[in-house]
Design a protein around this motif. Structure first.
Motif, short mmCIF file in Angstrom:
data_model
loop_
_atom_site.label_atom_id
_atom_site.label_comp_id
_atom_site.label_asym_id
_atom_site.label_seq_id
_atom_site.Cartn_x
_atom_site.Cartn_y
_atom_site.Cartn_z
N HIS A 104 0.82 -0.96 -0.12
CA HIS A 104 -0.16 -0.35 -0.40
C HIS A 104 0.90 1.24 -0.35
O HIS A 104 0.59 2.51 -0.02
CB HIS A 104 -0.95 -0.18 1.71
CG HIS A 104 -2.06 -0.70 0.97
ND1 HIS A 104 -3.37 -0.40 1.52
CD2 HIS A 104 -1.99 -2.28 1.47
CE1 HIS A 104 -3.95 -1.34 0.60
NE2 HIS A 104 -3.59 -2.81 1.26
N ASP A 105 2.37 1.03 0.07
CA ASP A 105 3.23 1.99 -0.26
C ASP A 105 3.71 2.62 -0.80
O ASP A 105 4.94 3.45 -1.21
CB ASP A 105 3.94 1.79 1.28
CG ASP A 105 3.98 1.82 2.85
OD1 ASP A 105 3.02 2.44 3.02
OD2 ASP A 105 4.47 0.92 3.63
N THR A 106 2.92 2.32 -2.62
CA THR A 106 3.71 3.48 -3.67
C THR A 106 3.87 4.35 -3.61
O THR A 106 4.51 4.94 -4.78
CB THR A 106 2.44 3.15 -4.94
OG1 THR A 106 0.96 3.68 -4.02
CG2 THR A 106 2.01 0.99 -5.23
N MET A 107 3.15 5.36 -2.68
CA MET A 107 3.20 6.88 -2.86
C MET A 107 4.28 7.00 -1.72
O MET A 107 4.33 8.70 -1.66
CB MET A 107 1.57 7.68 -2.59
CG MET A 107 0.82 7.02 -3.73
SD MET A 107 1.56 7.73 -5.33
CE MET A 107 1.00 9.55 -5.08
N LEU A 108 4.48 6.59 -1.18
CA LEU A 108 5.92 6.73 0.11
C LEU A 108 7.01 7.49 -0.04
O LEU A 108 7.22 8.78 1.01
CB LEU A 108 6.32 5.68 0.63
CG LEU A 108 6.93 5.32 1.78
CD1 LEU A 108 6.25 6.08 3.33
CD2 LEU A 108 7.89 4.28 1.84
N VAL A 109 6.78 7.42 -0.95
CA VAL A 109 8.46 7.83 -2.04
C VAL A 109 8.01 9.79 -1.88
O VAL A 109 9.21 11.07 -1.86
CB VAL A 109 9.71 7.59 -2.53
CG1 VAL A 109 10.31 6.19 -2.35
CG2 VAL A 109 8.35 7.78 -3.57
N ASP A 110 7.25 9.84 -2.12
CA ASP A 110 6.45 11.15 -1.82
C ASP A 110 6.20 12.10 -1.21
O ASP A 110 6.23 13.37 -1.32
CB ASP A 110 4.98 11.16 -3.11
CG ASP A 110 4.83 10.57 -4.60
OD1 ASP A 110 6.02 11.71 -4.93
OD2 ASP A 110 4.51 9.82 -4.50
N VAL A 111 6.52 11.96 0.00
CA VAL A 111 5.73 11.96 1.31
C VAL A 111 6.30 12.00 2.57
O VAL A 111 6.45 12.59 3.39
CB VAL A 111 4.18 11.99 1.75
CG1 VAL A 111 3.12 11.98 0.67
CG2 VAL A 111 4.67 10.26 2.05
N PHE A 112 7.53 10.64 2.00
CA PHE A 112 8.41 9.86 2.92
C PHE A 112 10.13 9.91 2.68
O PHE A 112 10.56 9.54 1.88
CB PHE A 112 7.96 8.72 3.45
CG PHE A 112 8.95 8.48 4.81
CD1 PHE A 112 8.66 8.97 6.60
CD2 PHE A 112 9.84 7.28 4.69
CE1 PHE A 112 9.87 8.27 7.25
CE2 PHE A 112 10.57 7.33 6.00
CZ PHE A 112 11.28 7.59 6.69
N ASP A 113 10.46 11.31 3.60
CA ASP A 113 11.89 11.84 3.22
C ASP A 113 13.07 10.81 4.48
O ASP A 113 14.38 10.96 4.28
CB ASP A 113 13.17 12.54 2.41
CG ASP A 113 12.42 13.52 4.07
OD1 ASP A 113 12.45 13.35 4.86
OD2 ASP A 113 12.44 14.60 4.08
#
Length: 233
Positions: A104-113
């Motif tokens: 479910h973390d396909t958008m993780l890199v967009d919001v988590f650095d």
């Protein structure tokens, strides 16, 4: 049952030898994406429970075993603020945060650095944490995973549970965490066979021992392996 390697509480597991706290399936954004007008839980509940857990075990590392987010093609409103609050909470507790991404973390890199790793080996050198939706590449003495959201039905009550399989995956122990979010209904494992689970680390479910945490009495209740539980529950 593991009495020294793990400490189970509040849908998370402390690994004292590694000075680490592991939790899985936080699913930030699940409430916002829900069609329910008044969702059972918001991110505030997860964050407040994590705060209590950090205060009780004081880990140096917090590892989220996948599905920190609940997003596939967009980030629900409010998730970035909730994530920032969670990251600040961990940092203020003096711990580092590591995420092993889930499906479910396909958008993780967009919001988590922060630190992201497909698999993360804890400081004890023997425990590998991953989400569990894919077979791990690292060898380990034990794996801690999430993904399947296990729950046990006891006297008509559906209770989130851990599943512990000694030597269950190529001779390695497997500990499956329940979903940290209380918005996830959970999969009732009483009658589930190996092929009913989504994780490839669960092959023979009959050998996995369920554990239910009684938070009121601060006690972990261990049950016989699922193969026996089917005849008792």
């Amino acid at each position: 049952m593991p009495t020294t390697e793990f400490s189970l509480a509040s849908r998370s597991v402390s690994v004292p030898d590694a000075d680490a706290l592991v939790l899985a399936d936080v699913h930030l954004g699940k409430g916002a994406a829900s069609s329910v007008d008044a969702p059972l839980e918001t991110a505030e509940d997860s964050i407040s429970r994590l705060k209590l857990r950090l205060e009780s075990c004081e880990p140096s590392t917090v590892v989220i075993a996948g599905d920190l987010l609940d997003s596939f093609d967009s980030v629900p409103r409010g998730v970035e603020a909730d994530l920032a609050e969670l990251c600040d909470l961990v940092a203020d507790a003096g711990a580092s945060l590591v995420v092993t991404p889930g499906n479910h973390d396909t958008m993780l890199v967009d919001v988590f650095d922060g630190t992201v790793a497909d698999e993360y080996r804890l400081a004890d050198g023997e425990t590998v944490v991953c989400h569990g939706h894919d077979a791990p590449e690292s060898t380990a003495k034990r794996y801690i995973i999430g993904h399947d959201h296990p729950a046990l039905s006891v006297d008509g009550r559906k209770l989130p549970c851990f599943l512990y399989g000694p030597g269950a995956y190529d001779g390695a122990d497997v500990l499956v965490c329940p979903a940290f979010t209380r918005l996830a209904r959970g999969a009732t494992v009483n009658d589930m066979r190996g092929w009913d689970f989504q994780s490839p680390l669960i092959r023979d479910s009959d050998a996995f021992h369920p554990a239910v945490r009684d938070e009121a009495d601060a006690e972990t209740l261990w049950f016989p392996p699922l193969g026996e539980c089917r005849q008792l529950l």
